[in-house]
Design an enzyme around this catalytic site. Structure first.
Site, PDB file in Angstrom:
ATOM      1  N   HIS B 255       0.840  -1.202   0.000  1.00 21.50           N
ATOM      2  CA  HIS B 255       0.000   0.000   0.000  1.00 21.50           C
ATOM      3  C   HIS B 255       0.881   1.261   0.000  1.00 21.50           C
ATOM      4  O   HIS B 255       0.721   2.149  -0.851  1.00 21.50           O
ATOM      5  CB  HIS B 255      -0.897  -0.049   1.248  1.00 21.50           C
ATOM      6  CG  HIS B 255      -1.825   1.113   1.410  1.00 21.50           C
ATOM      7  ND1 HIS B 255      -3.171   1.045   1.137  1.00 21.50           N
ATOM      8  CD2 HIS B 255      -1.608   2.382   1.827  1.00 21.50           C
ATOM      9  CE1 HIS B 255      -3.744   2.215   1.375  1.00 21.50           C
ATOM     10  NE2 HIS B 255      -2.817   3.047   1.803  1.00 21.50           N
ATOM     11  N   GLU B 256       1.822   1.330   0.917  1.00 16.54           N
ATOM     12  CA  GLU B 256       2.679   2.518   0.996  1.00 16.54           C
ATOM     13  C   GLU B 256       3.564   2.645  -0.249  1.00 16.54           C
ATOM     14  O   GLU B 256       3.833   3.747  -0.722  1.00 16.54           O
ATOM     15  CB  GLU B 256       3.527   2.500   2.270  1.00 16.54           C
ATOM     16  CG  GLU B 256       2.716   2.493   3.568  1.00 16.54           C
ATOM     17  CD  GLU B 256       1.695   3.626   3.657  1.00 16.54           C
ATOM     18  OE1 GLU B 256       1.951   4.712   3.111  1.00 16.54           O
ATOM     19  OE2 GLU B 256       0.615   3.408   4.256  1.00 16.54           O
ATOM     20  N   HIS B 259       1.712   4.636  -2.846  1.00 16.46           N
ATOM     21  CA  HIS B 259       1.802   6.093  -2.622  1.00 16.46           C
ATOM     22  C   HIS B 259       3.162   6.621  -3.092  1.00 16.46           C
ATOM     23  O   HIS B 259       3.259   7.657  -3.748  1.00 16.46           O
ATOM     24  CB  HIS B 259       1.653   6.407  -1.133  1.00 16.46           C
ATOM     25  CG  HIS B 259       0.245   6.320  -0.603  1.00 16.46           C
ATOM     26  ND1 HIS B 259      -0.787   7.057  -1.132  1.00 16.46           N
ATOM     27  CD2 HIS B 259      -0.284   5.616   0.433  1.00 16.46           C
ATOM     28  CE1 HIS B 259      -1.905   6.795  -0.438  1.00 16.46           C
ATOM     29  NE2 HIS B 259      -1.634   5.921   0.505  1.00 16.46           N
ATOM     30  N   GLU B 285      -4.849   7.617  -3.085  1.00 17.73           N
ATOM     31  CA  GLU B 285      -5.325   6.380  -2.468  1.00 17.73           C
ATOM     32  C   GLU B 285      -5.542   5.296  -3.527  1.00 17.73           C
ATOM     33  O   GLU B 285      -5.380   4.109  -3.251  1.00 17.73           O
ATOM     34  CB  GLU B 285      -6.607   6.665  -1.678  1.00 17.73           C
ATOM     35  CG  GLU B 285      -6.990   5.601  -0.691  1.00 17.73           C
ATOM     36  CD  GLU B 285      -6.014   5.420   0.474  1.00 17.73           C
ATOM     37  OE1 GLU B 285      -5.128   6.299   0.684  1.00 17.73           O
ATOM     38  OE2 GLU B 285      -6.120   4.394   1.155  1.00 17.73           O
TER      39      GLU B 285
END
Lengths: 485, 485
Positions: B255-256, B259, B285
């Site tokens: 997830h990170e 970003h 997101e």
């Protein structure tokens, strides 16, 4: 808001910007991935520009004038007095000169690095020439009435110092130290200690913990060159480095601890004012040298250090450790010099940078003058400029007038230590047990709490009852030239 | 200098200040000793004030007017267009309101924390009431013609979003998702995986290395809540957290990474302009959700992850790992929700914050409305406000209009992934081998490089050829409610 209130709001802002710059610098040297360097230089450039712009702001002059016409208490008077001094100095530097100095510092540092790697002084000479000329111009502008350009430069690091005073002190040292060196070398151990890095790390952690370094308000990290960053109250960060075959990490962690303790013990009432940091480079260096020379190199504290090394898996006789830490051996390199010969490296640099700025020495003649000085002060031959006049970054980065603080720090540390022992009694028994609270309290009371309220000379005289001299330092180094039992 | 040049100099400065604020935030959560918190809040306050002051500067308006009268190329037109938008929005907020918002955010967050610990909504209610009123006033001022206060608030996170569009999308999701939940829960494994933290750490490091995370321009650290900081080109920092008994660290590190990759692949020509960062919270997101939902939760990539866990000393069947990562289990807590029920948590918060800002729901009625919503959307009973309306910091910190981006991110990620596979072909074979370069290149070309040049809606339509809808996301979650072989 009154002029004083506006002034204090601005000093708070400038103080925050300085803390932020320090954090960015720490991060760059300790945490940042290497490819972040370009963006970091942009960020630091923006912060420096904002800081400069807001420190020389026209409005500050109006607030100052209003505040100076007001009834002020003692602290407010100091805030206004030092703000006036800082603003006047900042206003004397035209924007274009400030920008040119910043550019020349970056470019000069790059040229210096390339020249040092190539061992080619001629490659560095044009950048150095430019830096000398800019320093002369800058120093002349900020100097103020009756001062020389070199004294103007000194004022950035040690406000109020005079070149004649430095000539007197350093001249006396240049006479008194060299005769001690041969005997001190004969008394020194022939071998270095081969302490594994892991043992050094554990001993450093254990020693710092005894001095009050804990995770709630400290960080201890590793960097290529040891340094200290004070990011704010409750946030102090020291670094050290480790290499096999020496105990430099023990000395340097005590050295950095001294810098850190100074900033931590400044009167909390000065936080976010223009007075809330160390008053000068030489007082700062005196604090690091006090812990390095007078605590870490103290035979009684050596017993404690030997105990820490023992607990870290490196058993050693305290006397042997102590002998290593006070050993003297002439070297061409300043940063690896011992406690006795270190000031000689500084005296050389002071003589040469003063002559450069005053126009009595040309850049072309610098390497020769360096070799001559090393011969006179240390009795060594310089085989290459990389090991000579190209060894330090300072002049490449445009810093002139900074070097003296390193030697002054040694002198002031010795003078403070004698005053401290005169008042508290000899420290041996306490140091053997790792009891340093009385030392911390004395330094807090006599030196640290003032922040910038007292300048170097006045601070030394008040704390020690005597003007700055070389006497205490000579009493510290003379035993190094006597055979140890 | 021309107006455009001055404008660009200022956008560079503002961009640097944002990077510096991000570094201070990263340091606070990852490195700072706890007692540095007070000084850090002063430093961040000063930077925010400087940033705000310089973003709404009168002079910027003059430079903008001059630039708008000039012949501009395409990039310059975008710079000026977005600078005009940002300046207009900033100018609509009076200084006193900005200061009051900042104070209320700090105080509201403190009240929220105390209230959550005490499980006492009444303790939080006055602060929330103040935040709602301030948000309504702020939103009304920044909204601009024809927009509601809530749409004004949305504009800080996702410029151009309309409340009606959100009502339509989230209404459709609120109808379509709940019927899938019972069956999906039946298909999910009954037990979690008990992977030791050390194995998780090695597997995370190994997986990120395969995606191109290396020490020359990345950091991977640990923090209480995972987050990503982009400090500058070549300096990206992700964090994750580890706890025994789950594989959250694998999902959250992907997830990170999403970003981080977004910011890293923005066109370098936009660096230090006002366009050089992610365009909106929902697109941001979508990038994290794409790597979390469509890569990490892909069965083929699960084989690779299982291999990493195996190499890290935790042998596991790929199918078992995959089943755990796509398992569905209703929960009261948003941050631990699974891929299917997560948007339901967001829909609840959207409905409630919209009603609060529009004055259709009182603060006193919030806990009851929360319980009713959880019953309707998730079929669960809320036993306490700490597990209900007190669980998130956002409203306490004054953030209204932020929540929708979390669910929009899920929808956009699914729609982008379908478009990507339509063009590049199915990704299974590549993912099994850890080959992600084509995915990175496609995202760079279609999404990342634009920075802020395209807003959310236009970006989605250009990249996927269709307006935003729930269809692709529904096609992603429907298999979760089917028995796996």
């Amino acid at each position: 808001m009154t002029g004083l209130q506006k002034l204090r709001e601005r000093t708070g802002e400038l103080s925050d910007l300085e803390s932020v710059q320090m954090l960015l610098g720490w991060d760059q040297l300790v945490m940042m991935p290497e490819e972040g360097a370009h963006a970091r230089s942009e960020q630091l450039g923006t912060l420096a520009r904002l800081n400069h712009e807001r420190a020389r702001d026209e409005q500050l002059g109006e607030w100052l004038a209003e505040a100076e016409d007001t009834e002020l208490d003692e602290l407010e008077r100091d805030i206004v007095r030092v703000a006036r001094r800082d603003w006047d100095r900042a206003r004397r530097v035209p924007e274009e000169l400030a920008a040119e100095l910043a550019r020349a510092a970056v470019e000069g540092q790059q040229r210096w690095q390339a020249a040092r790697e190539a061992n080619d002084f001629a490659m560095f000479a044009p950048a150095l020439e430019r830096n000398v000329q800019l320093a002369r111009e800058y120093g002349g502008r900020v100097a103020g009435d009756g001062l020389t350009p070199y004294e103007g430069l000194l004022g950035d690091y040690d406000f109020g110092l005079r070149a004649d005073e430095l000539r007197r002190l350093f001249g006396a040292l240049a006479d008194a130290l060299p005769p001690l060196v041969p005997e001190a070398e004969r008394c020194s151990p022939a071998h270095t200690l081969d302490v594994p890095v892991a043992s050094q790390q554990r001993a450093v952690a254990g020693t710092l913990a005894r001095l009050g370094v804990d995770r709630s308000s400290w960080r201890v990290d590793i960097s290529a060159h040891p340094f200290t960053a004070w990011i704010g109250r409750g946030d102090t960060r020291v670094t050290t480095r480790y290499s096999d075959g020496n105990v430099e990490s023990l000395l340097s962690s005590l050295h950095e601890y001294g810098h850190a303790l100074y900033e931590r013990q400044i009167d909390p009432a000065l936080t976010r004012t223009n007075l809330g940091r160390g008053t000068s480079m030489s007082i700062h260096e005196s604090q690091s040298k006090l812990w390095e020379n007078h605590v870490a190199r103290n035979a009684a504290f050596g017993e404690l250090l030997a105990g820490e090394l023992d607990a870290a898996g490196f058993p050693i006789a305290p006397a042997e450790l102590h002998a290593t830490m006070v050993g003297v051996e002439r070297s061409l390199i300043r940063v690896s010099a011992d406690a006795l010969t270190y000031p000689l490296h500084i005296i050389l640099r002071f003589e040469l940078e003063l002559a450069l700025v005053e126009g009595e020495l040309t850049v072309a003649d610098l390497p020769g003058a360096w070799r001559e000085g090393v011969r006179r002060l240390l009795g060594l031959e310089v085989p290459s400029d990389a090991l000579g006049s190209l060894q330090d970054v300072h002049w490449g980065a445009g810093s002139f007038g900074y070097f003296p603080s390193y030697a002054l720090g040694c002198l002031i540390a010795a003078q403070l230590w004698e005053a401290l022992e005169r008042e508290l009694g000899p420290r041996e028994e306490d140091l053997r047990r790792g009891e340093v609270e009385p030392i911390k309290a004395w330094l807090g009371e006599r030196v640290h709490r003032y922040g910038r309220r007292l300048d170097t000379t006045e601070l030394v005289e008040r704390a020690t009852g005597a003007p700055l001299s070389i006497d205490a330092f000579m009493r510290f180094v003379e035993p190094l030239a006597r055979p140890r039992p």
